[in-house]
Each structure stands twice: as structure tokens, then as C-alpha cells.
Write a protein that holds these residues in place. Structure first.
Motif, PDB file in Angstrom:
ATOM      1  N   ILE A   1       0.941  -1.200   0.225  1.00  0.00           N
ATOM      2  CA  ILE A   1      -0.271   0.063  -0.088  1.00  0.00           C
ATOM      3  C   ILE A   1       1.249   1.161   0.231  1.00  0.00           C
ATOM      4  CG2 ILE A   1      -0.187   0.386   2.842  1.00  0.00           C
ATOM      5  CD1 ILE A   1      -3.174   0.613   2.383  1.00  0.00           C
ATOM      6  N   PRO A   2       0.224   2.226  -0.861  1.00  0.00           N
ATOM      7  CA  PRO A   2       1.268   3.670  -0.698  1.00  0.00           C
ATOM      8  C   PRO A   2       1.531   3.942   0.683  1.00  0.00           C
ATOM      9  CG  PRO A   2      -0.317   3.488  -2.576  1.00  0.00           C
ATOM     10  CD  PRO A   2      -0.813   2.146  -1.825  1.00  0.00           C
ATOM     11  N   GLU A   3       2.575   4.392   0.895  1.00  0.00           N
ATOM     12  CA  GLU A   3       3.816   5.161   1.979  1.00  0.00           C
ATOM     13  C   GLU A   3       2.312   6.129   2.617  1.00  0.00           C
ATOM     14  OE1 GLU A   3       7.079   7.026   4.025  1.00  0.00           O
ATOM     15  OE2 GLU A   3       7.223   6.561   2.267  1.00  0.00           O
ATOM     16  N   ALA A   4       2.132   7.035   1.615  1.00  0.00           N
ATOM     17  CA  ALA A   4       0.878   7.908   2.601  1.00  0.00           C
ATOM     18  C   ALA A   4      -0.476   7.223   2.673  1.00  0.00           C
ATOM     19  CB  ALA A   4       0.439   9.169   0.756  1.00  0.00           C
ATOM     20  N   LEU A   5      -0.590   6.077   2.399  1.00  0.00           N
ATOM     21  CA  LEU A   5      -2.001   5.845   2.908  1.00  0.00           C
ATOM     22  C   LEU A   5      -1.798   4.717   4.179  1.00  0.00           C
ATOM     23  CD1 LEU A   5      -3.876   4.958  -0.803  1.00  0.00           C
ATOM     24  CD2 LEU A   5      -4.061   6.936   0.863  1.00  0.00           C
ATOM     25  N   GLN A   6      -0.655   4.762   4.292  1.00  0.00           N
ATOM     26  CA  GLN A   6      -0.368   3.895   5.217  1.00  0.00           C
ATOM     27  C   GLN A   6      -1.043   3.948   7.116  1.00  0.00           C
ATOM     28  OE1 GLN A   6       3.979   2.575   5.746  1.00  0.00           O
ATOM     29  NE2 GLN A   6       3.606   1.573   3.557  1.00  0.00           N
ATOM     30  N   PRO A   7      -0.656   5.012   6.878  1.00  0.00           N
ATOM     31  CA  PRO A   7      -1.779   5.678   8.520  1.00  0.00           C
ATOM     32  C   PRO A   7      -2.833   5.023   9.019  1.00  0.00           C
ATOM     33  CG  PRO A   7       0.042   7.383   7.949  1.00  0.00           C
ATOM     34  CD  PRO A   7      -0.133   6.552   6.516  1.00  0.00           C
ATOM     35  N   PHE A   8      -3.771   5.224   7.729  1.00  0.00           N
ATOM     36  CA  PHE A   8      -5.389   4.938   7.885  1.00  0.00           C
ATOM     37  C   PHE A   8      -5.541   2.918   7.940  1.00  0.00           C
ATOM     38  CE2 PHE A   8      -4.751   8.364   5.406  1.00  0.00           C
ATOM     39  CZ  PHE A   8      -5.313   9.822   5.929  1.00  0.00           C
ATOM     40  N   PHE A   9      -4.220   2.294   7.798  1.00  0.00           N
ATOM     41  CA  PHE A   9      -4.214   1.048   8.092  1.00  0.00           C
ATOM     42  C   PHE A   9      -3.701  -0.094   8.307  1.00  0.00           C
ATOM     43  CE2 PHE A   9      -6.176   2.675   3.660  1.00  0.00           C
ATOM     44  CZ  PHE A   9      -7.521   2.420   3.658  1.00  0.00           C
ATOM     45  N   ASP A  10      -3.324   0.199   9.740  1.00  0.00           N
ATOM     46  CA  ASP A  10      -2.592   0.426  10.461  1.00  0.00           C
ATOM     47  C   ASP A  10      -1.805  -0.993  10.793  1.00  0.00           C
ATOM     48  OD1 ASP A  10      -4.145   0.754  12.805  1.00  0.00           O
ATOM     49  OD2 ASP A  10      -3.250   1.224  13.324  1.00  0.00           O
ATOM     50  N   LYS A  11      -3.270  -1.961  10.769  1.00  0.00           N
ATOM     51  CA  LYS A  11      -2.829  -3.582  10.946  1.00  0.00           C
ATOM     52  C   LYS A  11      -3.030  -4.643  10.008  1.00  0.00           C
ATOM     53  CE  LYS A  11      -4.071  -2.639  15.417  1.00  0.00           C
ATOM     54  NZ  LYS A  11      -3.956  -0.840  14.981  1.00  0.00           N
ATOM     55  N   GLU A  12      -2.375  -5.421   9.919  1.00  0.00           N
ATOM     56  CA  GLU A  12      -2.553  -6.556   8.856  1.00  0.00           C
ATOM     57  C   GLU A  12      -3.786  -6.708   8.803  1.00  0.00           C
ATOM     58  OE1 GLU A  12      -0.162 -11.132   7.980  1.00  0.00           O
ATOM     59  OE2 GLU A  12      -1.260 -10.191  10.203  1.00  0.00           O
ATOM     60  N   LYS A  13      -5.278  -7.339   9.046  1.00  0.00           N
ATOM     61  CA  LYS A  13      -5.976  -6.963   8.746  1.00  0.00           C
ATOM     62  C   LYS A  13      -7.566  -6.323   9.833  1.00  0.00           C
ATOM     63  CE  LYS A  13      -6.067 -11.704  11.797  1.00  0.00           C
ATOM     64  NZ  LYS A  13      -6.266 -13.188  11.280  1.00  0.00           N
ATOM     65  N   PHE A  14      -8.400  -6.486   9.509  1.00  0.00           N
ATOM     66  CA  PHE A  14      -9.539  -6.400  10.098  1.00  0.00           C
ATOM     67  C   PHE A  14     -10.974  -7.303   9.643  1.00  0.00           C
ATOM     68  CE2 PHE A  14      -7.299  -2.696   9.195  1.00  0.00           C
ATOM     69  CZ  PHE A  14      -7.297  -1.734   9.872  1.00  0.00           C
ATOM     70  N   ASP A  15     -11.819  -7.192  11.330  1.00  0.00           N
ATOM     71  CA  ASP A  15     -12.867  -7.947  11.190  1.00  0.00           C
ATOM     72  C   ASP A  15     -13.508  -6.931  10.263  1.00  0.00           C
ATOM     73  OD1 ASP A  15     -11.789 -10.114  12.808  1.00  0.00           O
ATOM     74  OD2 ASP A  15     -12.400  -9.468  14.632  1.00  0.00           O
ATOM     75  N   LEU A  16     -14.953  -8.283   9.372  1.00  0.00           N
ATOM     76  CA  LEU A  16     -15.612  -7.995   8.837  1.00  0.00           C
ATOM     77  C   LEU A  16     -16.988  -8.281   9.095  1.00  0.00           C
ATOM     78  CD1 LEU A  16     -14.276  -7.509   5.038  1.00  0.00           C
ATOM     79  CD2 LEU A  16     -14.251  -5.789   6.498  1.00  0.00           C
ATOM     80  N   THR A  17     -18.394  -7.398   8.452  1.00  0.00           N
ATOM     81  CA  THR A  17     -18.921  -7.777   8.785  1.00  0.00           C
ATOM     82  C   THR A  17     -19.595  -7.572   7.303  1.00  0.00           C
ATOM     83  OG1 THR A  17     -20.062  -8.050  11.229  1.00  0.00           O
ATOM     84  CG2 THR A  17     -21.980  -8.289   9.186  1.00  0.00           C
ATOM     85  N   ILE A  18     -20.424  -8.760   6.700  1.00  0.00           N
ATOM     86  CA  ILE A  18     -21.469  -7.779   5.603  1.00  0.00           C
ATOM     87  C   ILE A  18     -22.476  -8.621   5.184  1.00  0.00           C
ATOM     88  CG2 ILE A  18     -20.432  -8.245   2.631  1.00  0.00           C
ATOM     89  CD1 ILE A  18     -17.272  -9.079   3.586  1.00  0.00           C
ATOM     90  N   ARG A  19     -23.719  -7.571   4.318  1.00  0.00           N
ATOM     91  CA  ARG A  19     -24.889  -7.600   3.980  1.00  0.00           C
ATOM     92  C   ARG A  19     -24.980  -7.793   2.642  1.00  0.00           C
ATOM     93  NH1 ARG A  19     -29.182  -4.581   3.656  1.00  0.00           N
ATOM     94  NH2 ARG A  19     -31.256  -5.959   3.646  1.00  0.00           N
ATOM     95  N   PHE A  20     -25.444  -8.819   2.005  1.00  0.00           N
ATOM     96  CA  PHE A  20     -25.458  -9.097   0.669  1.00  0.00           C
ATOM     97  C   PHE A  20     -27.232  -8.406   0.746  1.00  0.00           C
ATOM     98  CE2 PHE A  20     -22.111 -11.716   1.259  1.00  0.00           C
ATOM     99  CZ  PHE A  20     -21.959 -11.237   0.887  1.00  0.00           C
ATOM    100  N   SER A  21     -27.957  -7.953  -0.335  1.00  0.00           N
ATOM    101  CA  SER A  21     -29.509  -6.777  -0.440  1.00  0.00           C
ATOM    102  C   SER A  21     -29.490  -6.754  -1.811  1.00  0.00           C
ATOM    103  CB  SER A  21     -29.667  -5.925   0.502  1.00  0.00           C
ATOM    104  OG  SER A  21     -27.993  -4.862  -0.119  1.00  0.00           O
ATOM    105  N   ASN A  22     -30.961  -6.578  -1.782  1.00  0.00           N
ATOM    106  CA  ASN A  22     -31.401  -5.829  -3.526  1.00  0.00           C
ATOM    107  C   ASN A  22     -32.028  -4.373  -2.697  1.00  0.00           C
ATOM    108  OD1 ASN A  22     -34.153  -5.627  -5.287  1.00  0.00           O
ATOM    109  ND2 ASN A  22     -32.435  -7.528  -5.832  1.00  0.00           N
ATOM    110  N   ALA A  23     -32.082  -3.520  -3.791  1.00  0.00           N
ATOM    111  CA  ALA A  23     -32.022  -2.497  -3.345  1.00  0.00           C
ATOM    112  C   ALA A  23     -34.394  -1.994  -3.387  1.00  0.00           C
ATOM    113  CB  ALA A  23     -31.371  -1.258  -4.832  1.00  0.00           C
TER     114      ALA A  23
END
Length: 333
Positions: A67-89
Motif C-alpha cells: 500500500i502507498p506510504e501516504a495511506l499506511q497510517p489509515f491501515f495500521d493493522k495486517e487485517k480487520f474483521d468485517l460483517t457483510i450484508r448482501f441485499s437487493n435495492a
């Protein structure tokens, strides 16, 4: 890379007429959600957009090591947990085999302690047909009223739909509409998903794109979408690249003109989403309808940008508050 344009709260400010129309719209949202069990013939109150849930899954966001150096402060961990919802509009839940291909891929990102970092409600169409806040509010109000009052609001709805015609006649909108029509029967996980508007990334402003990897678009064509999704996750992992565009110049990357694509801003890969097989949660529970993917609940540095986006703040709050109130009354939770 060139210097990104900095976020300014002026991008979000509504005028007095828009604020008044928003208050009217909020009332129709609450009315719709209160009536939604009868509108959709279900035993719970639904959302006032993307009402139909195909599934909820747990996943992981893996940060790209390059990831570009300028963006690294926003992504300071190796991974993040997600909850994802699949839907219809669609606003109304229909028990049909094949829904219109207007899909949602809402992502909730948590920190290592389970605290909320950001919500991103993404969709499989990259543009929004309306730039005028007033036109959008009048149209959305008329749509809500059409479900609650049936034919009495038909002419108001028709008049507002006519006003949207000029903004859908752009080259970008026509091109993406034709592309969507060509993919109308494709598997829900084979689509790219987009943030329609912009979001903050600290002082930067970005758009987000999720691009699935190695998905057979013909998967589940003889099944209902919910069944196809369930069967897929019983046997397969899902992986998608997470890409962003950065706003450098309002001429090429407009914040409040949502019916055209950004140009002259290359996509930057920031990581991957991974959903392991077997990660789909039980969809037969009211708990799913209590989940909120309001992007304004995100940390301030990840929140939406723009006037149309700003409307979603109040709309989400009214919707989720009414939905939770009704569902707790219906189910005693």
C-alpha cells in the motif's frame, strides 16, 4: 502521486429549502418503515431501501503489503474483521425467483476490540441518477408515499420521475446501464461493487470499488439468489480486491455530481476482502434486521462526503430507529 484535494465541510452543506424537504422526507421514511411488514408481507419491519436481505457473512479485510506510504497510517493493522450484508435495492420484498439486478454489498469494519471503524454500503452500479438534492428528496418522498397511499400519489411520483430524465442521459450513465442490462442474469458475487458517492480518508476524499476474483458469473442461474448465495458459501471461499480512487481535481473527480464517473484518478489497490466458506450467518433471524450499516456511524475520518450523501445521515437514523422500535415490539427483543 499529485496532491489530493482536501476535505471541506462545505461539500456537505444543505440550504434551507433542502433542509425543509429533508424533514418532510424523514416523516415519510418513518411511515414507510412502520407499514413495511404489511407492504412486504413479512413478520418484521424492513429497511426503507435495500429491504431484501440475501445473507449476512463474516469476513476479513487483508491490507495490501505494498500500500502507498501516504495511506499506511489509515491501515495500521495486517487485517480487520468485517460483517457483510448482501441485499437487493427494492423497497418491497418480493418472493420472486429472479429480482432486478440492483444489488447491495454493505461492509462493516471493526477494530481488534470489536469497535466500529467504518460502514460502507456499496452497490453494483457506480453512478447515481440525480444530482439535485431537492429533486431527489421530492422523488424519494413521492416513492415512500406511493407505498403508503397507493394511487393517490401516482401523479406526484410520475412528475418527479420526469425531472430525473436529463441527469440519466450522460454518456457514463447510459454506458453503465447497458452494461448492467447485459449482466442482468449474472451471479450476485460476480459484480463489481462501488461507493456511489465519495468518502473521507482522513483529509483525502475517495471512491471505493470492490472487484471479485475468479467468480463464475453463471453460478446459481436456476436458483433463487438467496439459495445460490447459500450454496456458494457452503463450498467456496470468496476473494475480492479493494480499490480506491483519490480526488485531486473537482473538474475530473466531482464530489456533488454523481451521474458521471471519475477520470484521471487511477485505482489504487489497498487490500483484499476474504470470506471463507461456511461464513454465512443464519438468515432466519430478526437480528439481521437490527443491524445498521449507516456510514455516518463510522469514525469521522471515514465518513461520507457530499450533499446527497449528507441526506443519508438523517434517513439512516430515522429508518433504523423506527425499524428497531417496531421489531422490538413485534418480537419482544
Amino acid at each position: 502521486m499529485p496532491n489530493p484535494l482536501k476535505y471541506n465541510k462545505k461539500f456537505d452543506e444543505l440550504n434551507e429549502e433542502e433542509k425543509k424537504l429533508l424533514e418532510i422526507n424523514k416523516k415519510t421514511i418513518a411511515d414507510f418503515v412502520e407499514q413495511s411488514p404489511a407492504i412486504s408481507d413479512v413478520n418484521y419491519a424492513t429497511r426503507n431501501a435495500h429491504a431484501k436481505t440475501y445473507g449476512i457473512a463474516k469476513g476479513t479485510f487483508w491490507v495490501d503489503p505494498d500500500i502507498p506510504e501516504a495511506l499506511q497510517p489509515f491501515f495500521d493493522k495486517e487485517k480487520f474483521d468485517l460483517t457483510i450484508r448482501f441485499s437487493n435495492a427494492q423497497l418491497k420484498i418480493k418472493n420472486s425467483k429472479r429480482d432486478i439486478p440492483a444489488y447491495g454489498f454493505a461492509v462493516q469494519i471493526k477494530d481488534e476490540n470489536g469497535g466500529l471503524l467504518a460502514n460502507y454500503p456499496l452497490v453494483n452500479f457506480p453512478l447515481f441518477p440525480i444530482n439535485s438534492v431537492s429533486t431527489f428528496l421530492k422523488l424519494f418522498t413521492a416513492i415512500n408515499q406511493s407505498y403508503n397511499k397507493k394511487w393517490s400519489s401516482f401523479f406526484s411520483l410520475a412528475a418527479q420521475l420526469i425531472k430525473t430524465i436529463p441527469s440519466i442521459l450522460t454518456g457514463s450513465f447510459i454506458k453503465n446501464t447497458l452494461k448492467l442490462i447485459g449482466k442482468k442474469n449474472d451471479f450476485i458475487l460476480s459484480f463489481n461493487y462501488h461507493s456511489v458517492g465519495a468518502y473521507r480518508l482522513g483529509d483525502h476524499m475517495i471512491k471505493i470499488k470492490i472487484s471479485p476474483k475468479s467468480i463464475d458469473k453463471t453460478t446459481g442461474r436456476k436458483q433463487k439468489i438467496k439459495e445460490a448465495l447459500k450454496n456458494y458459501f457452503q463450498n467456496h471461499d470468496f476473494t475480492a480486491d479493494v480499490l480506491i480512487q483519490i480526488c485531486y481535481d473537482l473538474k475530473d473527480q466531482p464530489i456533488n455530481k454523481l451521474n458521471v464517473e471519475w477520470k484521471n484518478s487511477p485505482f489504487i489497490k489497498i487490500g483484499e476482502i476474504k470470506i471463507n466458506k461456511g461464513s454465512l450467518l443464519d438468515s432466519q433471524t430478526c437480528t439481521n434486521e437490527l443491524l445498521s450499516f449507516n456510514p455516518f456511524e463510522s469514525k469521522l475520518i471515514f465518513q461520507p462526503v457530499g450533499k446527497i450523501q449528507k441526506l443519508r445521515d438523517e434517513a439512516y437514523k430515522v429508518s433504523v430507529q423506527t425499524r428497531r422500535k417496531i421489531n422490538k415490539l413485534l418480537h419482544g427483543k
